[in-house]
Design a protein around this motif. Structure first.
Motif, PDB file in Angstrom:
ATOM      1  N   HIS A  79     -59.137  -6.222  67.324  1.00 28.86           N
ATOM      2  CA  HIS A  79     -59.048  -7.366  68.252  1.00 28.86           C
ATOM      3  C   HIS A  79     -57.893  -7.260  69.245  1.00 28.86           C
ATOM      4  O   HIS A  79     -57.142  -8.206  69.454  1.00 28.86           O
ATOM      5  N   VAL A  80     -57.746  -6.110  69.840  1.00 28.61           N
ATOM      6  CA  VAL A  80     -56.718  -5.940  70.871  1.00 28.61           C
ATOM      7  C   VAL A  80     -57.215  -6.669  72.119  1.00 28.61           C
ATOM      8  O   VAL A  80     -58.293  -6.374  72.627  1.00 28.61           O
ATOM      9  N   CYS A  81     -56.441  -7.634  72.588  1.00 30.73           N
ATOM     10  CA  CYS A  81     -56.900  -8.389  73.754  1.00 30.73           C
ATOM     11  C   CYS A  81     -55.739  -9.007  74.517  1.00 30.73           C
ATOM     12  O   CYS A  81     -54.693  -9.305  73.951  1.00 30.73           O
ATOM     13  N   VAL A  82     -55.972  -9.170  75.808  1.00 34.78           N
ATOM     14  CA  VAL A  82     -55.054  -9.868  76.704  1.00 34.78           C
ATOM     15  C   VAL A  82     -55.915 -10.823  77.522  1.00 34.78           C
ATOM     16  O   VAL A  82     -56.993 -10.450  77.999  1.00 34.78           O
ATOM     17  N   GLY A  92     -50.568  -5.476  77.464  1.00 36.06           N
ATOM     18  CA  GLY A  92     -51.288  -4.726  76.440  1.00 36.06           C
ATOM     19  C   GLY A  92     -50.492  -3.521  75.979  1.00 36.06           C
ATOM     20  O   GLY A  92     -50.377  -3.253  74.778  1.00 36.06           O
ATOM     21  N   TYR A  93     -49.938  -2.807  76.923  1.00 36.39           N
ATOM     22  CA  TYR A  93     -49.126  -1.630  76.604  1.00 36.39           C
ATOM     23  C   TYR A  93     -47.939  -2.020  75.721  1.00 36.39           C
ATOM     24  O   TYR A  93     -47.647  -1.344  74.734  1.00 36.39           O
ATOM     25  N   ARG A  94     -47.267  -3.109  76.068  1.00 34.01           N
ATOM     26  CA  ARG A  94     -46.103  -3.561  75.290  1.00 34.01           C
ATOM     27  C   ARG A  94     -46.513  -3.969  73.872  1.00 34.01           C
ATOM     28  O   ARG A  94     -45.794  -3.691  72.908  1.00 34.01           O
ATOM     29  N   MET A  95     -47.671  -4.614  73.745  1.00 33.59           N
ATOM     30  CA  MET A  95     -48.149  -4.981  72.405  1.00 33.59           C
ATOM     31  C   MET A  95     -48.483  -3.736  71.591  1.00 33.59           C
ATOM     32  O   MET A  95     -48.129  -3.654  70.408  1.00 33.59           O
ATOM     33  N   VAL A  96     -49.169  -2.781  72.210  1.00 38.14           N
ATOM     34  CA  VAL A  96     -49.519  -1.537  71.527  1.00 38.14           C
ATOM     35  C   VAL A  96     -48.250  -0.837  71.048  1.00 38.14           C
ATOM     36  O   VAL A  96     -48.158  -0.392  69.909  1.00 38.14           O
ATOM     37  N   ARG A  97     -47.267  -0.755  71.914  1.00 34.86           N
ATOM     38  CA  ARG A  97     -46.010  -0.086  71.549  1.00 34.86           C
ATOM     39  C   ARG A  97     -45.328  -0.792  70.374  1.00 34.86           C
ATOM     40  O   ARG A  97     -44.858  -0.140  69.439  1.00 34.86           O
ATOM     41  N   ALA A  98     -45.304  -2.127  70.387  1.00 32.90           N
ATOM     42  CA  ALA A  98     -44.676  -2.881  69.292  1.00 32.90           C
ATOM     43  C   ALA A  98     -45.409  -2.645  67.973  1.00 32.90           C
ATOM     44  O   ALA A  98     -44.775  -2.431  66.927  1.00 32.90           O
ATOM     45  N   ALA A  99     -46.737  -2.657  68.010  1.00 29.51           N
ATOM     46  CA  ALA A  99     -47.513  -2.415  66.787  1.00 29.51           C
ATOM     47  C   ALA A  99     -47.335  -0.973  66.311  1.00 29.51           C
ATOM     48  O   ALA A  99     -47.222  -0.725  65.099  1.00 29.51           O
ATOM     49  N   MET A 100     -47.286  -0.029  67.235  1.00 27.66           N
ATOM     50  CA  MET A 100     -47.072   1.372  66.872  1.00 27.66           C
ATOM     51  C   MET A 100     -45.711   1.560  66.204  1.00 27.66           C
ATOM     52  O   MET A 100     -45.590   2.277  65.198  1.00 27.66           O
ATOM     53  N   GLU A 101     -44.699   0.922  66.748  1.00 24.61           N
ATOM     54  CA  GLU A 101     -43.353   1.027  66.174  1.00 24.61           C
ATOM     55  C   GLU A 101     -43.308   0.415  64.778  1.00 24.61           C
ATOM     56  O   GLU A 101     -42.657   0.955  63.878  1.00 24.61           O
ATOM     57  N   ALA A 102     -44.024  -0.705  64.575  1.00 26.05           N
ATOM     58  CA  ALA A 102     -44.077  -1.328  63.247  1.00 26.05           C
ATOM     59  C   ALA A 102     -44.736  -0.378  62.245  1.00 26.05           C
ATOM     60  O   ALA A 102     -44.263  -0.231  61.114  1.00 26.05           O
ATOM     61  N   LEU A 103     -45.810   0.275  62.658  1.00 24.12           N
ATOM     62  CA  LEU A 103     -46.486   1.234  61.772  1.00 24.12           C
ATOM     63  C   LEU A 103     -45.598   2.440  61.478  1.00 24.12           C
ATOM     64  O   LEU A 103     -45.526   2.903  60.340  1.00 24.12           O
ATOM     65  N   GLN A 104     -44.931   2.921  62.492  1.00 24.28           N
ATOM     66  CA  GLN A 104     -44.060   4.091  62.321  1.00 24.28           C
ATOM     67  C   GLN A 104     -42.945   3.788  61.315  1.00 24.28           C
ATOM     68  O   GLN A 104     -42.601   4.636  60.493  1.00 24.28           O
ATOM     69  N   LYS A 105     -42.403   2.569  61.344  1.00 20.05           N
ATOM     70  CA  LYS A 105     -41.358   2.177  60.386  1.00 20.05           C
ATOM     71  C   LYS A 105     -41.867   2.234  58.954  1.00 20.05           C
ATOM     72  O   LYS A 105     -41.090   2.411  58.024  1.00 20.05           O
ATOM     73  N   TRP A 126     -57.447   2.374  76.959  1.00 26.02           N
ATOM     74  CA  TRP A 126     -57.036   3.338  75.933  1.00 26.02           C
ATOM     75  C   TRP A 126     -56.888   4.735  76.512  1.00 26.02           C
ATOM     76  O   TRP A 126     -55.912   5.434  76.223  1.00 26.02           O
ATOM     77  N   LYS A 127     -57.827   5.145  77.317  1.00 23.14           N
ATOM     78  CA  LYS A 127     -57.736   6.475  77.934  1.00 23.14           C
ATOM     79  C   LYS A 127     -56.526   6.548  78.861  1.00 23.14           C
ATOM     80  O   LYS A 127     -55.834   7.559  78.926  1.00 23.14           O
ATOM     81  N   GLY A 128     -56.268   5.452  79.568  1.00 23.70           N
ATOM     82  CA  GLY A 128     -55.164   5.417  80.525  1.00 23.70           C
ATOM     83  C   GLY A 128     -53.792   5.510  79.894  1.00 23.70           C
ATOM     84  O   GLY A 128     -52.832   5.935  80.542  1.00 23.70           O
ATOM     85  N   ILE A 129     -53.674   5.107  78.620  1.00 24.45           N
ATOM     86  CA  ILE A 129     -52.360   5.204  77.966  1.00 24.45           C
ATOM     87  C   ILE A 129     -52.289   6.381  76.996  1.00 24.45           C
ATOM     88  O   ILE A 129     -51.384   6.466  76.172  1.00 24.45           O
ATOM     89  N   GLY A 130     -53.260   7.305  77.122  1.00 27.25           N
ATOM     90  CA  GLY A 130     -53.150   8.572  76.403  1.00 27.25           C
ATOM     91  C   GLY A 130     -53.832   8.663  75.056  1.00 27.25           C
ATOM     92  O   GLY A 130     -53.627   9.632  74.326  1.00 27.25           O
TER      93      GLY A 130
END
Length: 154
Positions: A79-82, A92-105, A126-130
């Protein structure tokens, strides 16, 4: 819409559910499931994954969300949405980064997600952010309900 600089990305709590669910229902083509996306279902998800899901908030209003969890190996975004009027401003990018950092921890090193094929906006994001679209796997699911379980047993 006020400036996107005053948008706060923070951990989602069950108290956010009402606004998050309202956001989900405003987005065209969004797949909501009665059991999993009910308040009880989301509360169960957040108890299992207490620090991974995020919301984007502006002036007290939730304008973005990611449900994020993991199994100890692979993270998964749901449910990724803006909200429509706030897209293409980096939220969206900022949310993705925050969730990624939480997972990485938590030691998670890979994340997967499902984007419906007809979701052109989401797939472009998704394609646009790699992120890499996988063509080498099939995705399967089985809905656990009484009717299906009974039918499955031989």
């Amino acid at each position: 819409m006020a400036g996107t600089m005053d948008v706060i990305i923070r951990e989602m709590t069950i108290e956010d559910y009402g606004q998050v669910y309202e956001l989900w229902t405003e987005i065209k083509g969004f797949g909501i499931r009665t059991v999993d996306d009910s308040r009880e279902g989301v509360e169960r998800f957040l108890r299992r994954n207490p620090t991974n899901s995020v919301v984007a908030v502006q002036n007290g209003r939730i304008i973005g969300n990611i449900l994020c969890g993991h199994d100890g190996r692979t993270g998964c975004f749901y449910h990724v949405c803006v909200a429509n009027g706030y897209r293409k401003h980096g939220i969206g990018y900022r949310m993705v980064r925050a969730a990624m950092e939480a997972l990485q921890k938590e030691g998670v090193s890979k994340i997967s997600l499902i984007a419906f094929k007809q979701n052109q906006v989401g797939n472009a994001f998704w394609k646009g952010i790699g992120w890499v679209e996988r063509g080498d796997i099939n995705s399967y699911e089985f809905i656990l309900n009484e009717e299906n379980i009974t039918r499955f047993v031989r």
